[in-house]
Design a protein around this motif. Structure first.
Motif, PDB file in Angstrom:
ATOM      1  N   ASN A 145     -15.196  76.262 -69.137  1.00 59.88           N
ATOM      2  CA  ASN A 145     -14.842  77.599 -69.603  1.00 59.88           C
ATOM      3  C   ASN A 145     -15.237  78.702 -68.623  1.00 59.88           C
ATOM      4  OD1 ASN A 145     -13.796  76.531 -71.964  1.00 59.88           O
ATOM      5  ND2 ASN A 145     -15.711  76.781 -73.109  1.00 59.88           N
ATOM      6  N   GLY A 146     -15.830  78.330 -67.497  1.00 59.37           N
ATOM      7  CA  GLY A 146     -16.185  79.326 -66.489  1.00 59.37           C
ATOM      8  C   GLY A 146     -17.513  80.014 -66.697  1.00 59.37           C
ATOM      9  N   THR A 147     -18.309  79.528 -67.657  1.00 58.05           N
ATOM     10  CA  THR A 147     -19.615  80.139 -67.912  1.00 58.05           C
ATOM     11  C   THR A 147     -20.614  79.788 -66.821  1.00 58.05           C
ATOM     12  OG1 THR A 147     -19.176  80.018 -70.296  1.00 58.05           O
ATOM     13  CG2 THR A 147     -21.470  80.362 -69.613  1.00 58.05           C
ATOM     14  N   ILE A 148     -20.537  78.561 -66.318  1.00 56.54           N
ATOM     15  CA  ILE A 148     -21.359  78.155 -65.181  1.00 56.54           C
ATOM     16  C   ILE A 148     -20.431  77.585 -64.111  1.00 56.54           C
ATOM     17  CG2 ILE A 148     -23.373  77.683 -66.633  1.00 56.54           C
ATOM     18  CD1 ILE A 148     -22.774  74.694 -66.379  1.00 56.54           C
ATOM     19  N   GLU A 149     -20.951  77.410 -62.906  1.00 53.10           N
ATOM     20  CA  GLU A 149     -20.103  76.973 -61.800  1.00 53.10           C
ATOM     21  C   GLU A 149     -20.137  75.473 -61.565  1.00 53.10           C
ATOM     22  OE1 GLU A 149     -20.397  79.110 -58.135  1.00 53.10           O
ATOM     23  OE2 GLU A 149     -21.011  80.963 -59.131  1.00 53.10           O
ATOM     24  N   CYS A 150     -21.214  74.804 -61.972  1.00 51.66           N
ATOM     25  CA  CYS A 150     -21.383  73.398 -61.626  1.00 51.66           C
ATOM     26  C   CYS A 150     -22.446  72.800 -62.528  1.00 51.66           C
ATOM     27  CB  CYS A 150     -21.800  73.284 -60.152  1.00 51.66           C
ATOM     28  SG  CYS A 150     -22.458  71.688 -59.649  1.00 51.66           S
ATOM     29  N   VAL A 151     -22.261  71.572 -62.959  1.00 47.80           N
ATOM     30  CA  VAL A 151     -23.241  70.863 -63.783  1.00 47.80           C
ATOM     31  C   VAL A 151     -24.120  70.014 -62.879  1.00 47.80           C
ATOM     32  CG1 VAL A 151     -23.576  69.181 -65.627  1.00 47.80           C
ATOM     33  CG2 VAL A 151     -21.658  70.806 -65.756  1.00 47.80           C
ATOM     34  N   TRP A 152     -25.439  70.180 -63.000  1.00 42.89           N
ATOM     35  CA  TRP A 152     -26.384  69.423 -62.192  1.00 42.89           C
ATOM     36  C   TRP A 152     -27.114  68.405 -63.067  1.00 42.89           C
ATOM     37  CZ3 TRP A 152     -27.568  67.791 -57.648  1.00 42.89           C
ATOM     38  CH2 TRP A 152     -28.854  67.338 -57.342  1.00 42.89           C
ATOM     39  N   VAL A 153     -27.125  67.152 -62.578  1.00 43.83           N
ATOM     40  CA  VAL A 153     -27.845  66.080 -63.256  1.00 43.83           C
ATOM     41  C   VAL A 153     -29.044  65.711 -62.383  1.00 43.83           C
ATOM     42  CG1 VAL A 153     -27.716  63.777 -64.246  1.00 43.83           C
ATOM     43  CG2 VAL A 153     -25.670  65.234 -64.228  1.00 43.83           C
ATOM     44  N   PRO A 154     -30.250  66.138 -62.751  1.00 42.64           N
ATOM     45  CA  PRO A 154     -31.419  65.827 -61.924  1.00 42.64           C
ATOM     46  C   PRO A 154     -31.730  64.330 -61.929  1.00 42.64           C
ATOM     47  CG  PRO A 154     -31.876  67.585 -63.511  1.00 42.64           C
ATOM     48  CD  PRO A 154     -30.593  66.937 -63.922  1.00 42.64           C
ATOM     49  N   ALA A 155     -32.659  63.941 -61.073  1.00 45.20           N
ATOM     50  CA  ALA A 155     -33.129  62.558 -61.074  1.00 45.20           C
ATOM     51  C   ALA A 155     -33.734  62.220 -62.431  1.00 45.20           C
ATOM     52  CB  ALA A 155     -34.161  62.354 -59.968  1.00 45.20           C
ATOM     53  N   GLY A 156     -33.441  61.017 -62.908  1.00 48.74           N
ATOM     54  CA  GLY A 156     -33.988  60.572 -64.178  1.00 48.74           C
ATOM     55  C   GLY A 156     -33.039  59.618 -64.875  1.00 48.74           C
ATOM     56  N   GLN A 157     -33.542  58.980 -65.916  1.00 50.91           N
ATOM     57  CA  GLN A 157     -32.722  58.148 -66.790  1.00 50.91           C
ATOM     58  C   GLN A 157     -32.283  59.012 -67.970  1.00 50.91           C
ATOM     59  OE1 GLN A 157     -31.858  54.771 -66.344  1.00 50.91           O
ATOM     60  NE2 GLN A 157     -32.681  55.127 -64.291  1.00 50.91           N
ATOM     61  N   TRP A 158     -30.972  59.132 -68.125  1.00 55.73           N
ATOM     62  CA  TRP A 158     -30.405  59.988 -69.165  1.00 55.73           C
ATOM     63  C   TRP A 158     -29.594  59.115 -70.109  1.00 55.73           C
ATOM     64  CZ3 TRP A 158     -32.224  64.851 -68.421  1.00 55.73           C
ATOM     65  CH2 TRP A 158     -32.639  65.179 -67.120  1.00 55.73           C
ATOM     66  N   ARG A 159     -29.866  59.235 -71.389  1.00 52.90           N
ATOM     67  CA  ARG A 159     -29.146  58.419 -72.355  1.00 52.90           C
ATOM     68  C   ARG A 159     -27.888  59.143 -72.814  1.00 52.90           C
ATOM     69  NH1 ARG A 159     -31.394  55.887 -78.087  1.00 52.90           N
ATOM     70  NH2 ARG A 159     -29.428  54.854 -78.669  1.00 52.90           N
ATOM     71  N   GLN A 160     -26.759  58.428 -72.786  1.00 50.77           N
ATOM     72  CA  GLN A 160     -25.471  58.982 -73.214  1.00 50.77           C
ATOM     73  C   GLN A 160     -24.838  58.032 -74.211  1.00 50.77           C
ATOM     74  OE1 GLN A 160     -22.446  59.225 -70.209  1.00 50.77           O
ATOM     75  NE2 GLN A 160     -20.933  60.129 -71.586  1.00 50.77           N
ATOM     76  N   GLU A 161     -24.522  58.524 -75.396  1.00 44.39           N
ATOM     77  CA  GLU A 161     -23.939  57.678 -76.431  1.00 44.39           C
ATOM     78  C   GLU A 161     -22.585  58.175 -76.921  1.00 44.39           C
ATOM     79  OE1 GLU A 161     -24.951  54.834 -77.174  1.00 44.39           O
ATOM     80  OE2 GLU A 161     -27.066  54.746 -76.615  1.00 44.39           O
TER      81      GLU A 161
END
Length: 637
Positions: A261-277
């Motif tokens: 939607n143009g609210t931010i310019e880029c999504v950053w995923v830092p180092a780590g284990q991220w759970r996605q379901e």
């Protein structure tokens, strides 16, 4: 001459424990080779003679070490002469068709590194649970004779059973015939070890699996996590917390939506284990399309590196609630257009393709893809399909648009139940380059010019390129397949150890739109490809051209090396169509173990012209045209 068909091995009723003893050769070996096998895994050194082999394959960031090429104390497992697949045959499913089994405490595999490394990947097999579902175990890692750590191993995603070659007919319930015996484990190590270090995998006290089979090890010097670009916003600002085991989907979805939607310019995923379901997509207030199939667009997702920023899913897709397409699953991203994703890993939790209850393993990246999409340095594992590029026109027709100009590079796709990357539904002008694929359960790379498009007269898959990729050990189907279309190319790829199908196949099965124009196979190296399938009654060549229905015109095969094929080097298979005027030039075919250098079946139609083709050491003749064939081969050596 027509070859005698393979007889089906009758082993129904033999317990799995008995099958495990087949083809075991006990010995202790100390090879002169320190174990490094960059030879047939990437550029720089050719495993087989000839200049072309040195140019084929991806420029891989890791060095691969074969267990049998190092020093070991254990049991050598080897494939039988026909590399029979599907009957709990570890050798046939092993890289190089050999691996090492460790049964007793103190048994080990050891090799000396040729490059610095701070990470390890182990392709291994441990037993399934008695009732299925997998087991967990460890093996001990030593470097320079010093214990480093226990490596965690699992058989949750391996061990499929059944005597059918229909993948949907396999099951997780243990039985006599098993396949997909191997999986992989990986770990970042506590420090970097220089070239010349001795790595040992050893069964110690507590490493109590009934057995460990070690096939190969990858060692890689992984760079530190990348820093967050100034223009990006971290998913931590949306509430995601690394390494806590809690589901981070809501935070990731909100960040992606804000970017769209143009609210931010880029999504950053830092180092780590991220759970996605849950699959990341676009919410559709109109609820169009089954399972709300609207993808993201105009989004950039960046991570700190595929070893560092890792999404993992714990719930098998068929057990997930919410948005969960039976094929596309509850992890990864649904993409409609103009999306950039880089430097992350996506680990699914699939365990089956079809089987009990029609369960599926999900898709890492799927959708319409559209224009402007670029995916780089993404690791996908334990999915049904790594990437499925294209959606049927009938699914929300007003949103339909084929993938156009898609770019995939630096991909690492492993241990799937179906395809690695499939370009379908009119995908055009797109490429996969400098990527690696291992143990895919269908075609590692495919162009499928399907008919499920807006206008079949024009929406034909065309001008797609697979270049500089390394493909190993597809446990079902081909290394590379092209089904219909025009202007498609497979160039400078290294393909090794297909279990049952060709290294490369051009075919008109799966009802594609017609072939036309030119299809080019150039600069490829194929090692130990081909096999027997469909009840072991069909024997496939390393390169097979199968005009099942329509014709396959405009085929060029050049600057190619084919070594140690299970059956024929190049095969023109019987079908309802023809392969007219194929041009084959500057090709080396060496050692067709159970077949001919070039074979035309009795039902094949068409012609081929050979120029500067060298064929050596073929079991059943250099160039063979079976009686009754209408195929003509000109210029035979």
């Amino acid at each position: 001459m027509k070859r005698t068909q393979l007889r089906r091995r009758l082993i129904t009723g033999i317990p799995v424990a008995g099958l495990l003893a087949v083809a075991l050769v006990p010995l202790t070996a100390a090879a002169d080779d320190p174990g490094g096998r960059t030879a047939d895994r990437g550029r720089g050194t050719a495993a087989a003679p000839g200049a072309q082999a040195a140019q084929s394959g991806a420029d891989l960031p890791y060095t691969e070490y074969e267990a049998e090429a190092g020093t070991y104390e254990g049991t050598l497992l080897e494939a039988d002469s026909k590399r029979t697949f599907g009957h709990t045959n570890f050798g046939s499913e092993s890289s190089g068709r050999q691996s090492v089994r460790l049964d007793g405490t103190g048994q080990f595999v050891e090799f000396t590194s040729t490059d610095a490394a701070n990470s390890i990947v182990v392709r291994n097999s441990i037993p399934d649970a008695p009732n299925g579902g997998g087991t967990e175990a460890t093996i001990s890692l030593y470097v320079n004779d010093t214990f480093v750590q226990k490596l965690d191993l699992s058989s949750k995603h391996s061990w499929l059973y059944g005597n059918t070659d229909d993948p949907e007919g396999l099951t997780n319930t243990p039985g006599a015939d098993a396949r997909r015996l191997f999986d992989e484990s990986h770990a970042l190590l506590p420090e970097s070890y220089p070239a010349g270090s001795t790595f040992r995998l050893q069964r110690d006290e507590g490493d109590d699996a009934e057995f460990h089979v070690i096939d190969l090890v990858d060692l890689e010097q992984v760079a530190p996590p990348a820093e967050k670009p100034a223009e990006c916003t971290s998913i931590e600002e949306y509430g995601a917390v690394p390494d806590d085991g809690e589901d981070d989907t809501a935070a990731l979805q909100k960040a992606v939506t804000d970017d769209q939607n143009g609210t931010i310019e880029c999504v950053w995923v830092p180092a780590g284990q991220w759970r996605q379901e849950q699959k990341i997509l676009t919410d559709d207030p109109q609820d169009r399309g089954e399972y709300n199939q609207v993808g993201i667009r105009d989004v950039t997702v960046r991570g700190a590196g595929m070893w560092h920023s890792q999404f993992h899913t714990e719930t098998p897709p068929h057990e997930a609630d919410g948005i969960n397409h039976p094929h596309e699953g509850n992890f990864g991203f649904d993409i409609d257009a103009n999306t950039r994703i880089s430097d992350i890993a996506i680990f699914g939790s699939g365990t089956i393709r079809g089987g009990d209850g029609g369960a599926e393993g999900g898709v890492g990246l799927n959708g319409r893809f559209g224009k402007g999409t670029k995916i780089s340095n993404v690791w996908i594992e334990h999915a049904n399909v790594g990437v499925w590029a294209g959606r049927d026109h009938s699914n929300i027709p007003e949103l339909w648009g084929p993938g156009d100009g898609l770019e995939f590079s630096g991909m690492r796709i492993r241990n799937t139940y179906a395809d690695g990357i499939n370009f379908t539904n009119g995908t055009r002008n797109s490429s996969v380059t400098n990527s690696s694929f291992r143990t895919t359960g269908d075609d590692a790379l495919a162009v499928w010019a399907s008919r499920y498009v807006k206008d079949p007269a024009t929406d034909i898959g065309h001008d797609n390129t697979f270049r500089d990729n390394t493909i190993q050990l597809p446990w079902r189907a081909n290394g590379i397949a092209i089904y219909g279309g025009y202007g498609n190319k497979a160039e400078n790829n290294l393909i090794a150890d297909t279990a049952n199908y060709p290294g490369i196949m051009l075919a008109t099965d799966h009802d594609p739109l017609p072939f036309s124009g030119e299809t080019v196979l150039a600069g490829n190296t194929l090692q130990r490809c081909g096999g027997a399938f469909w009840g072991e009654a069909q024997e496939f060549g390393a390169i097979t051209l199968f005009a099942a229905s329509g014709d396959i015109p405009g085929v060029t095969i050049r600057d190619t090396e084919i070594h140690d094929s299970t059956y024929d080097g190049i095969q023109f298979k019987s079908g309802g169509g023809a392969v007219p005027d194929a041009a084959i030039s500057n090709v080396v075919i060496d050692k067709s173990n159970n077949g001919a250098g070039i074979l035309a079946h009795g039902g094949a139609r068409g012609s081929a012209t050979l120029t500067d083709v060298t064929i050596t050491d073929s079991a059943e003749g250099d160039v063979v045209v079976e009686p009754g064939s209408q195929f003509v081969i000109n210029g035979a050596p």
